[in-house]
Design an enzyme around this catalytic site. Sequence first.
Site, PDB file in Angstrom:
ATOM      1  N   ARG A 188      12.626  -6.379 -13.900  1.00 41.98           N
ATOM      2  CA  ARG A 188      12.467  -7.605 -14.673  1.00 41.98           C
ATOM      3  C   ARG A 188      11.396  -8.461 -13.998  1.00 41.98           C
ATOM      4  O   ARG A 188      11.113  -8.293 -12.801  1.00 41.98           O
ATOM      5  CB  ARG A 188      13.772  -8.404 -14.717  1.00 41.98           C
ATOM      6  N   LYS A 223      20.203 -10.137 -12.119  1.00 39.89           N
ATOM      7  CA  LYS A 223      20.935 -11.247 -12.713  1.00 39.89           C
ATOM      8  C   LYS A 223      22.252 -11.471 -11.983  1.00 39.89           C
ATOM      9  O   LYS A 223      22.892 -10.527 -11.534  1.00 39.89           O
ATOM     10  CB  LYS A 223      21.206 -10.955 -14.196  1.00 39.89           C
ATOM     11  N   HIS A 251       7.460  -7.727 -20.214  1.00 43.35           N
ATOM     12  CA  HIS A 251       8.723  -6.987 -20.195  1.00 43.35           C
ATOM     13  C   HIS A 251       8.572  -5.601 -20.818  1.00 43.35           C
ATOM     14  O   HIS A 251       9.447  -4.742 -20.669  1.00 43.35           O
ATOM     15  CB  HIS A 251       9.790  -7.782 -20.954  1.00 43.35           C
ATOM     16  N   ARG A 258       9.045  -2.690 -18.453  1.00 51.62           N
ATOM     17  CA  ARG A 258      10.440  -2.327 -18.161  1.00 51.62           C
ATOM     18  C   ARG A 258      11.022  -1.512 -19.321  1.00 51.62           C
ATOM     19  O   ARG A 258      11.706  -0.502 -19.104  1.00 51.62           O
ATOM     20  CB  ARG A 258      11.254  -3.601 -17.933  1.00 51.62           C
ATOM     21  N   HIS A 263      21.869  -3.320 -15.624  1.00 49.85           N
ATOM     22  CA  HIS A 263      22.609  -3.893 -16.743  1.00 49.85           C
ATOM     23  C   HIS A 263      24.089  -3.974 -16.402  1.00 49.85           C
ATOM     24  O   HIS A 263      24.673  -2.995 -15.945  1.00 49.85           O
ATOM     25  CB  HIS A 263      22.441  -3.036 -18.005  1.00 49.85           C
ATOM     26  N   TYR A 268      18.028   1.203 -26.060  1.00 47.02           N
ATOM     27  CA  TYR A 268      16.899   2.111 -25.836  1.00 47.02           C
ATOM     28  C   TYR A 268      17.070   3.446 -26.548  1.00 47.02           C
ATOM     29  O   TYR A 268      16.100   4.165 -26.747  1.00 47.02           O
ATOM     30  CB  TYR A 268      16.686   2.320 -24.334  1.00 47.02           C
TER      31      TYR A 268
END
Length: 318
Positions: free
Chosen positions: A149, A173, A242, A245, A268, A277
């Site tokens: 990211r 995150k 992005h 990625r 994730h 995806y």
Amino acid sequence: MIPWQDLLDQYYVRLSKGEHRAPLTVATYRGEIRLFLDWLTETQVRLETADTRSLVRYLEQRRTRDRINARTTAKVIAALRSFFRFIIDERIRCDNPADILEAPRQGIRLPPVLTRESVDQVLGLIDTSTPWGLRNRALYELMYSAGLRVSEAVSLNVRDIRFSEGLITVRGKGNQERFAIFGEEAASWLKRYLAEARPQLAGSQQSSALFINRAGRRFSRKGMWKSYAQITAPVEVSSKLHALRHTFATALLAGGADLRSVQELLGHADLTTTQIYTHVDTSLLKEQHRHYMPKLWADGRYRTNPESTVQMKVNNED
């Protein structure tokens, strides 16, 4: 009643320190709640008595005035639910009027994905004769190779790189750490950057940051977006940083990687986030099939036999 600013400050502490939310989430929620509190003041609705109907009125005004879409509306509702949970804990009220708000349904938004040729084209446009150009090449090679990211790339420190193992320590995150893998091409450009460009950019500045700007300080998100947009301007590819990625994730799945492995590499928290995806992979397959076998396609339909009138519709949600 606690003044708005004090309430916002306490809410910020709860999000960042108590719940360990990601910085972007904290900034988004705080900004949304500031707008909501301003609306309460304008409409003379009290926080203690604002009900679900009041929140619906607020959302309708945001849609009309700010033209927010379904995705942003969902974020506003999430912020309101979070804020009223905080309000309950602060004993300002005992119920959450945002709990029964229903977020609008969102269609599947496929992320922008580049072909390998497009990635090579974009990276090849970078002028590596300058220190900042060499930094950009190393940065974007690493982002593509490891599926980082933007926020993860800017937060990297020099000590996070392990060349001998081809690994980097990434802070994702929620400040969650994970290992990401990078390839030989990225390693080669990183070594050149660290040996040739970074010392020039750092000068007399002491910084632990891996990627730094011309002033010797940590390269910012804004700086990264600006430089990538300038690089991609001459070519017809996505200018969204992005996309590197997304391209990384799609390439892994196309190469046979399982969803769980891709989830771990991307950092994730939820497997459903990674599943997007699989839609991208199918979409790309159809696009390439149309390109290389145009005679088998007509008006969005696939001919099972070029000489036959029998056709089969393609389900765009496959």
